[in-house]
Write an enzyme that holds these catalytic residues in place. Structure first.
Site, short mmCIF file in Angstrom:
data_model
loop_
_atom_site.label_atom_id
_atom_site.label_comp_id
_atom_site.label_asym_id
_atom_site.label_seq_id
_atom_site.Cartn_x
_atom_site.Cartn_y
_atom_site.Cartn_z
N GLN A 20 0.67 -1.30 0.06
CA GLN A 20 -0.16 0.02 -0.03
C GLN A 20 0.75 1.38 -0.04
O GLN A 20 0.28 2.44 -0.34
CB GLN A 20 -0.86 0.01 1.34
CG GLN A 20 -2.06 -1.13 1.06
CD GLN A 20 -2.89 -1.02 2.24
OE1 GLN A 20 -2.65 -1.71 3.20
NE2 GLN A 20 -4.05 -0.35 1.97
N HIS A 121 0.96 -9.28 4.70
CA HIS A 121 -0.08 -8.47 4.52
C HIS A 121 -0.56 -8.45 3.09
O HIS A 121 -0.66 -7.52 2.35
CB HIS A 121 0.41 -6.76 5.07
CG HIS A 121 -0.79 -6.10 5.20
ND1 HIS A 121 -1.14 -5.60 6.61
CD2 HIS A 121 -1.97 -5.73 4.70
CE1 HIS A 121 -2.18 -4.76 6.76
NE2 HIS A 121 -2.67 -4.94 5.45
N ASN A 165 -1.79 -10.74 8.46
CA ASN A 165 -2.72 -9.61 8.63
C ASN A 165 -4.16 -10.25 8.21
O ASN A 165 -4.13 -10.37 7.03
CB ASN A 165 -2.56 -8.44 8.16
CG ASN A 165 -3.41 -7.32 8.01
OD1 ASN A 165 -3.52 -6.69 9.13
ND2 ASN A 165 -4.02 -7.11 6.88
N GLU A 166 -5.15 -10.30 9.16
CA GLU A 166 -6.37 -10.65 8.69
C GLU A 166 -6.77 -11.82 7.78
O GLU A 166 -7.09 -11.70 6.40
CB GLU A 166 -7.04 -9.41 8.12
CG GLU A 166 -6.90 -8.18 8.95
CD GLU A 166 -7.71 -7.02 8.30
OE1 GLU A 166 -8.02 -6.96 7.11
OE2 GLU A 166 -8.13 -6.05 9.28
N TYR A 296 -12.70 -1.80 12.78
CA TYR A 296 -13.47 -0.64 12.30
C TYR A 296 -14.80 -0.45 12.46
O TYR A 296 -15.05 0.75 12.50
CB TYR A 296 -13.03 -0.90 10.66
CG TYR A 296 -11.63 -0.53 10.42
CD1 TYR A 296 -10.73 -1.81 10.35
CD2 TYR A 296 -11.25 0.42 10.07
CE1 TYR A 296 -9.54 -1.51 9.94
CE2 TYR A 296 -9.71 0.67 9.62
CZ TYR A 296 -9.05 -0.51 9.52
OH TYR A 296 -7.51 -0.34 9.40
N GLU A 353 -4.96 -2.12 14.04
CA GLU A 353 -5.67 -1.23 13.17
C GLU A 353 -6.81 -0.64 13.59
O GLU A 353 -7.65 -1.35 14.22
CB GLU A 353 -5.62 -1.85 11.80
CG GLU A 353 -4.81 -2.09 10.95
CD GLU A 353 -4.84 -2.42 9.68
OE1 GLU A 353 -6.01 -2.31 8.96
OE2 GLU A 353 -4.19 -3.53 9.22
N TRP A 400 -4.80 3.25 11.96
CA TRP A 400 -4.54 3.06 10.44
C TRP A 400 -5.15 4.29 9.66
O TRP A 400 -6.47 4.41 9.71
CB TRP A 400 -5.33 1.82 10.08
CG TRP A 400 -5.09 1.58 8.53
CD1 TRP A 400 -6.04 2.15 7.69
CD2 TRP A 400 -4.03 0.71 7.84
NE1 TRP A 400 -5.41 1.90 6.33
CE2 TRP A 400 -4.16 0.94 6.35
CE3 TRP A 400 -3.06 0.05 8.58
CZ2 TRP A 400 -3.50 0.25 5.66
CZ3 TRP A 400 -2.38 -0.63 7.40
CH2 TRP A 400 -2.38 -0.29 6.06
N GLU A 407 -5.69 2.15 -1.11
CA GLU A 407 -6.51 1.22 -0.35
C GLU A 407 -7.24 0.14 -1.12
O GLU A 407 -8.37 0.09 -1.39
CB GLU A 407 -7.77 2.36 0.16
CG GLU A 407 -9.08 1.65 0.87
CD GLU A 407 -8.33 0.78 2.03
OE1 GLU A 407 -7.53 1.02 2.77
OE2 GLU A 407 -8.98 -0.27 2.16
N TRP A 408 -6.22 -0.67 -1.71
CA TRP A 408 -6.98 -2.12 -2.23
C TRP A 408 -7.86 -1.85 -3.41
O TRP A 408 -7.43 -0.93 -4.16
CB TRP A 408 -7.37 -3.09 -1.17
CG TRP A 408 -6.31 -3.28 0.01
CD1 TRP A 408 -6.51 -2.87 1.03
CD2 TRP A 408 -4.81 -3.91 -0.22
NE1 TRP A 408 -5.32 -3.17 2.00
CE2 TRP A 408 -4.44 -3.87 1.03
CE3 TRP A 408 -4.20 -4.20 -1.21
CZ2 TRP A 408 -3.25 -4.30 1.49
CZ3 TRP A 408 -2.99 -4.90 -0.95
CH2 TRP A 408 -2.44 -4.99 0.33
O1 LIG Z 1 -9.52 -0.81 4.67
C1 LIG Z 1 -8.80 -0.06 5.35
C2 LIG Z 1 -7.59 -1.05 6.00
C3 LIG Z 1 -6.80 -1.58 4.88
O2 LIG Z 1 -6.24 -0.60 4.18
C4 LIG Z 1 -5.61 -2.47 5.46
O3 LIG Z 1 -4.76 -2.82 4.83
C5 LIG Z 1 -6.21 -3.85 6.28
O4 LIG Z 1 -5.51 -4.46 6.87
C6 LIG Z 1 -7.84 -3.60 6.57
N1 LIG Z 1 -8.50 -4.39 7.33
C7 LIG Z 1 -9.64 -3.81 7.39
C8 LIG Z 1 -10.95 -4.23 7.75
C9 LIG Z 1 -11.29 -5.54 6.87
C10 LIG Z 1 -11.58 -5.04 5.56
C11 LIG Z 1 -10.52 -4.63 4.64
C12 LIG Z 1 -10.52 -4.46 3.42
C13 LIG Z 1 -11.77 -4.28 2.95
C14 LIG Z 1 -12.95 -4.53 3.74
C15 LIG Z 1 -12.87 -4.94 4.96
C16 LIG Z 1 -9.58 -2.56 7.05
N2 LIG Z 1 -8.27 -2.25 6.66
#
Ligand SMILES: OC[C@@H]1[C@@H](O)[C@H](O)[C@@H](O)c2[nH]c(CCc3ccccc3)c[n+]21
Length: 448
Positions: A20, A121, A165-166, A296, A353, A400, A407-408
């Protein structure tokens, strides 16, 4: 006004991840990851954004460390890109890849900041994906060999280690929902990937212990807090499944060495079996020193026949929303970590996070007045204090994210940073939320 004080040894930090922020996707021998493949496939990522350049932290990491030092954090969570270390996933170590992380770790230590490193990750070497990726149990051994190189190289310098991670994202988001790399949509595949990743976690912990590596090791799961909309039994059961989809399915194997039977039965009814081999559950539940929790959001669930994977639907009950359309649910943080304590005992917890996405505008003087994000943090910091007061072994918190970053599947439009990244110039500009957190850290607490 009252002052909420935090323990002086509470670890404040921020978090990022390799794909990222680094960019330099072909530099110094880096191999391709599944996220290079996925983001270069038209239509997978909003605006067809990719991580080729990202925040260019590969070249600008000293600026990032300077921002961390000014922020006053005790620790910085980042991830190591497996494809920089083993461009083909296994085989020869790429020394130039290791060199980058040597520079980052040394810069952090020189700044008095503890590196907290995530080994995986999501940026799996594409060469391994070509052989089935996490669905292929050979990837477990490849992961342990990669982990062993990092353990040995940074023993004594890195003292907080996070294996994965997750695993929910690696398995269900990426192989059942299909929104993330490699983008499959197959429930059995997702269940198999989740299992193999958890075995890989356990084998890496075994290796860590066998090598006598210094420090503490754990893993990070993303937990949500869903509650039934009503006390009707069908709503209660629907919410139980929704929560277990994210929470128990991963926490129970990791911390108790069993899968939640009601979910095993549910997945079996959908045609998916867990491919458990002898010894797997003991491996997965190797004792760890902490559990990382990414939190989150959460919400309310009710039963809806034949809806989704769990005969359930989320119900809008008026929560404020972030720009990701996620409920702002600070109480959910208190509830989910209280649940962790009730279910799994006094294992130390780090929130690895937590943060929020909002639309940010660069204003006069390169300021970003992200009041909504600062308020999100304030509301969640109040819950941290409440948790510590309640006796939960909450040891630290990583916001985070340090920087706006890739953002993926949402690309660069979705900004989570407490520092604004100008993607034209790659300049970094602290937002108001950065200064809010800086003051909380300096004051060891906050005024409410
Ligand atoms: O989406 C914000 C962050 C990502 O940028 C991190 O790389 C990742 O660890 C992370 N996990 C989550 C909660 C799970 C999730 C990730 C992405 C999309 C939807 C849910 C939120 N985030």
């Amino acid at each position: 006004m009252a002052k909420l004080n935090f323990p002086s040894d509470f670890v404040w930090g921020t978090a990022t991840a390799s794909y990222q922020i680094e960019g330099a996707y072909q530099e110094d021998g880096r191999g391709l990851s599944i996220w290079d493949t996925f983001s270069h496939t038209p239509g997978k990522v909003v605006n067809n954004d990719n991580g080729d350049v990202a925040c260019d932290s590969y070249h600008r990491y000293e600026e990032d460390v300077a921002l961390l030092k000014k922020l006053g954090v005790k620790a910085y969570r980042f991830s190591i890109a497996w494809p920089r270390i083993f461009p083909q996933g296994t085989g020869e170590v790429n020394e130039k890849g290791l060199d980058y992380y040597r520079r980052v770790v040394d810069a952090l230590l020189a700044a008095g900041i503890e590196p907290a490193v995530t080994l995986y990750h999501w940026d799996l070497p594409q060469a391994l994906q070509d052989k089935g990726g996490w669905a292929n149990r050979d990837s477990i051994d490849a992961f342990v060999k990669y982990a062993e190189v990092i353990f040995k190289e940074f023993n004594g310098k890195i003292k907080q280690w996070i294996t994965f991670n997750e695993t929910w994202c690696v398995s269900f988001l990426s192989n059942y929902i299909g929104a993330h790399a490699p983008g499959n949509k197959d429930l059995q595949l997702a269940v198999t990937v989740a299992h193999n990743c958890m075995v890989a976690h356990g084998e890496a912990v075994k290796k860590f212990r066998a090598l006598g590596i210094e420090g503490q090791i754990g893993t990070t799961h993303n937990l949500y807090w869903y509650e039934p909309l009503t006390t009707k039994p069908e709503d209660v059961e629907a919410a139980r499944r929704s929560r277990a989809y994210y929470n128990e399915w991963f926490m129970e194997p990791t911390l108790k060495g069993t899968y939640p039977q009601f979910m095993v039965d549910w997945y079996r009814s959908k045609g998916a079996e867990v491919p458990i081999q002898d010894g797997d559950m003991e491996t997965i539940s190797q004792p760890i020193d902490f559990i990382g929790v990414n939190f989150y959001s959460g919400g309310y669930t009710r039963y809806k026949k034949d809806e989704g994977l769990f005969d359930s639907e989320d119900v809008q009950v008026g929560f404020d929303k972030t720009f990701m359309d996620w409920n702002v649910y600070p109480d959910g943080l208190y509830k989910v970590l209280s649940w962790v304590k009730d279910e799994y005992g006094d294992i130390p917890i780090y929130i690895t996070e937590n943060g929020a996405c909002y639309e940010d505008e660069l204003a006069e003087g390169n300021r970003v007045h992200d009041a909504l994000r600062a308020d999100y943090y304030k509301k969640h910091f109040i819950q941290l204090h409440r948790l510590i007061e309640s006796g939960v072994q909450l040891k630290g918190y990583f916001a985070w994210s340090l920087l706006d970053n890739f953002e993926w599947a949402e690309g660069y439009k979705k900004r989570f940073g407490i520092v604004y990244t100008n993607y034209e110039t790659l300049e970094r500009h602290p937002k108001d939320s950065y200064y809010f957190i800086q003051k909380v850290i300096a004051d060891d607490g906050l005024e409410v």
